[in-house]
Motif scaffolding. Structure first.
Motif, PDB file in Angstrom:
ATOM      1  N   THR A 187     134.041  53.280  74.387  1.00  0.00           N
ATOM      2  CA  THR A 187     133.641  54.347  75.302  1.00  0.00           C
ATOM      3  C   THR A 187     132.129  54.503  75.311  1.00  0.00           C
ATOM      4  N   ILE A 188     131.582  54.722  76.483  1.00  0.00           N
ATOM      5  CA  ILE A 188     130.165  55.035  76.622  1.00  0.00           C
ATOM      6  C   ILE A 188     130.058  56.520  76.922  1.00  0.00           C
ATOM      7  N   LEU A 189     129.378  57.230  76.043  1.00  0.00           N
ATOM      8  CA  LEU A 189     129.189  58.667  76.213  1.00  0.00           C
ATOM      9  C   LEU A 189     127.834  58.946  76.836  1.00  0.00           C
ATOM     10  N   HIS A 190     127.819  59.849  77.777  1.00  0.00           N
ATOM     11  CA  HIS A 190     126.601  60.246  78.476  1.00  0.00           C
ATOM     12  C   HIS A 190     126.224  61.635  77.989  1.00  0.00           C
ATOM     13  N   THR A 191     124.946  61.811  77.658  1.00  0.00           N
ATOM     14  CA  THR A 191     124.463  63.066  77.101  1.00  0.00           C
ATOM     15  C   THR A 191     123.186  63.481  77.814  1.00  0.00           C
ATOM     16  N   ALA A 192     123.045  64.775  78.030  1.00  0.00           N
ATOM     17  CA  ALA A 192     121.798  65.292  78.600  1.00  0.00           C
ATOM     18  C   ALA A 192     120.677  65.068  77.594  1.00  0.00           C
ATOM     19  N   ASN A 193     119.515  64.685  78.081  1.00  0.00           N
ATOM     20  CA  ASN A 193     118.337  64.511  77.239  1.00  0.00           C
ATOM     21  C   ASN A 193     117.609  65.859  77.211  1.00  0.00           C
ATOM     22  N   TYR A 194     117.899  66.646  76.173  1.00  0.00           N
ATOM     23  CA  TYR A 194     117.352  67.996  76.088  1.00  0.00           C
ATOM     24  C   TYR A 194     115.834  67.995  75.916  1.00  0.00           C
ATOM     25  N   THR A 195     115.300  66.991  75.265  1.00  0.00           N
ATOM     26  CA  THR A 195     113.849  66.902  75.108  1.00  0.00           C
ATOM     27  C   THR A 195     113.185  66.766  76.471  1.00  0.00           C
ATOM     28  N   ALA A 196     113.737  65.899  77.324  1.00  0.00           N
ATOM     29  CA  ALA A 196     113.188  65.728  78.672  1.00  0.00           C
ATOM     30  C   ALA A 196     113.375  66.996  79.501  1.00  0.00           C
ATOM     31  N   MET A 197     114.540  67.622  79.383  1.00  0.00           N
ATOM     32  CA  MET A 197     114.804  68.845  80.137  1.00  0.00           C
ATOM     33  C   MET A 197     113.827  69.949  79.728  1.00  0.00           C
ATOM     34  N   ASN A 198     113.648  70.126  78.426  1.00  0.00           N
ATOM     35  CA  ASN A 198     112.730  71.162  77.945  1.00  0.00           C
ATOM     36  C   ASN A 198     111.282  70.845  78.320  1.00  0.00           C
ATOM     37  N   GLY A 199     110.928  69.564  78.312  1.00  0.00           N
ATOM     38  CA  GLY A 199     109.589  69.163  78.741  1.00  0.00           C
ATOM     39  C   GLY A 199     109.357  69.464  80.211  1.00  0.00           C
ATOM     40  N   LEU A 200     110.381  69.240  81.013  1.00  0.00           N
ATOM     41  CA  LEU A 200     110.294  69.538  82.446  1.00  0.00           C
ATOM     42  C   LEU A 200     110.117  71.036  82.674  1.00  0.00           C
ATOM     43  N   ILE A 201     110.912  71.826  81.972  1.00  0.00           N
ATOM     44  CA  ILE A 201     110.795  73.287  82.090  1.00  0.00           C
ATOM     45  C   ILE A 201     109.413  73.749  81.629  1.00  0.00           C
ATOM     46  N   ALA A 202     108.939  73.194  80.517  1.00  0.00           N
ATOM     47  CA  ALA A 202     107.615  73.565  80.012  1.00  0.00           C
ATOM     48  C   ALA A 202     106.522  73.213  81.018  1.00  0.00           C
ATOM     49  N   TYR A 203     106.631  72.034  81.635  1.00  0.00           N
ATOM     50  CA  TYR A 203     105.641  71.617  82.630  1.00  0.00           C
ATOM     51  C   TYR A 203     105.628  72.589  83.811  1.00  0.00           C
ATOM     52  N   LEU A 204     106.821  72.969  84.258  1.00  0.00           N
ATOM     53  CA  LEU A 204     106.920  73.843  85.423  1.00  0.00           C
ATOM     54  C   LEU A 204     106.441  75.259  85.133  1.00  0.00           C
ATOM     55  N   THR A 205     106.543  75.688  83.901  1.00  0.00           N
ATOM     56  CA  THR A 205     106.163  77.065  83.566  1.00  0.00           C
ATOM     57  C   THR A 205     104.817  77.163  82.860  1.00  0.00           C
ATOM     58  N   GLU A 206     104.169  76.031  82.664  1.00  0.00           N
ATOM     59  CA  GLU A 206     102.866  76.032  82.017  1.00  0.00           C
ATOM     60  C   GLU A 206     101.891  76.869  82.848  1.00  0.00           C
ATOM     61  N   ASN A 207     101.157  77.715  82.180  1.00  0.00           N
ATOM     62  CA  ASN A 207     100.160  78.577  82.829  1.00  0.00           C
ATOM     63  C   ASN A 207     100.774  79.553  83.826  1.00  0.00           C
ATOM     64  N   CYS A 208     102.034  79.909  83.627  1.00  0.00           N
ATOM     65  CA  CYS A 208     102.652  80.841  84.569  1.00  0.00           C
ATOM     66  C   CYS A 208     102.039  82.229  84.411  1.00  0.00           C
ATOM     67  N   CYS A 209     102.229  83.035  85.384  1.00  0.00           N
ATOM     68  CA  CYS A 209     101.766  84.429  85.382  1.00  0.00           C
ATOM     69  C   CYS A 209     100.262  84.512  85.137  1.00  0.00           C
ATOM     70  N   GLN A 210      99.520  83.611  85.753  1.00  0.00           N
ATOM     71  CA  GLN A 210      98.062  83.581  85.681  1.00  0.00           C
ATOM     72  C   GLN A 210      97.552  83.552  84.247  1.00  0.00           C
ATOM     73  N   GLY A 211      98.247  82.794  83.418  1.00  0.00           N
ATOM     74  CA  GLY A 211      97.811  82.620  82.040  1.00  0.00           C
ATOM     75  C   GLY A 211      98.196  83.753  81.109  1.00  0.00           C
ATOM     76  N   ALA A 212      99.043  84.670  81.567  1.00  0.00           N
ATOM     77  CA  ALA A 212      99.513  85.777  80.731  1.00  0.00           C
ATOM     78  C   ALA A 212     101.009  85.593  80.478  1.00  0.00           C
ATOM     79  N   PRO A 213     101.372  84.702  79.559  1.00  0.00           N
ATOM     80  CA  PRO A 213     102.789  84.388  79.370  1.00  0.00           C
ATOM     81  C   PRO A 213     103.634  85.592  78.982  1.00  0.00           C
ATOM     82  N   ALA A 214     103.042  86.638  78.404  1.00  0.00           N
ATOM     83  CA  ALA A 214     103.816  87.821  78.046  1.00  0.00           C
ATOM     84  C   ALA A 214     104.356  88.522  79.291  1.00  0.00           C
ATOM     85  N   ALA A 215     103.710  88.317  80.429  1.00  0.00           N
ATOM     86  CA  ALA A 215     104.154  88.943  81.668  1.00  0.00           C
ATOM     87  C   ALA A 215     105.334  88.206  82.290  1.00  0.00           C
ATOM     88  N   CYS A 216     105.549  86.974  81.868  1.00  0.00           N
ATOM     89  CA  CYS A 216     106.652  86.171  82.406  1.00  0.00           C
ATOM     90  C   CYS A 216     107.940  86.481  81.655  1.00  0.00           C
TER      91      CYS A 216
END
Length: 118
Positions: A70-99
């Motif tokens: 059997t070949i098992l397919h798994t989500a690559n959580y490192t890539a997913m988290n990196g994508l989320i981090a890239y998209l949210t980097e510098n959010c809220c005009q550099g005030a992450p506490a506001a996000c």
């Protein structure tokens, strides 16, 4: 994360079936799922499923591992988290506490889900 990697990942997720597959694999966690189980749950034919899994793998969002025949397919959580981090980097005009708080997904193995004093 490099911009081109982000574009490739977003491109892969910008298709309905691939997004459904990826979300299912995220829900499945570390054990992953065999292609047959994915196809059954999402009602996707094998040939179509194979194509979409290959696209997700090419984008670095899915990994595969052989367990016996059997070949098992798994989500690559490192890539997913990196994508989320890239998209949210510098959010809220550099005030992450506001996000809204962002959560990093760290799947737990089945063994870690058992109560400690069982």
């Amino acid at each position: 994360m490099e911009r081109q990697i982000v574009i490739t990942a977003l491109d892969a997720l910008a298709q309905e079936t691939r997004l459904d597959i990826f979300r299912l694999l995220v829900q499945a966690g570390e054990p992953g799922l065999a292609a047959g189980a994915i196809g059954e749950r999402l009602l996707v034919p094998n040939a179509t499923l194979s194509f979409h899994l290959q696209q997700l793998k090419h984008a670095g969002l899915v990994t595969t591992q052989r367990k016996g025949t059997t070949i098992l397919h798994t989500a690559n959580y490192t890539a997913m988290n990196g994508l989320i981090a890239y998209l949210t980097e510098n959010c809220c005009q550099g005030a992450p506490a506001a996000c809204a708080p962002s959560t990093v997904c760290c799947p737990q193995s089945p063994a870690s889900l058992k109560p400690e004093h069982a």
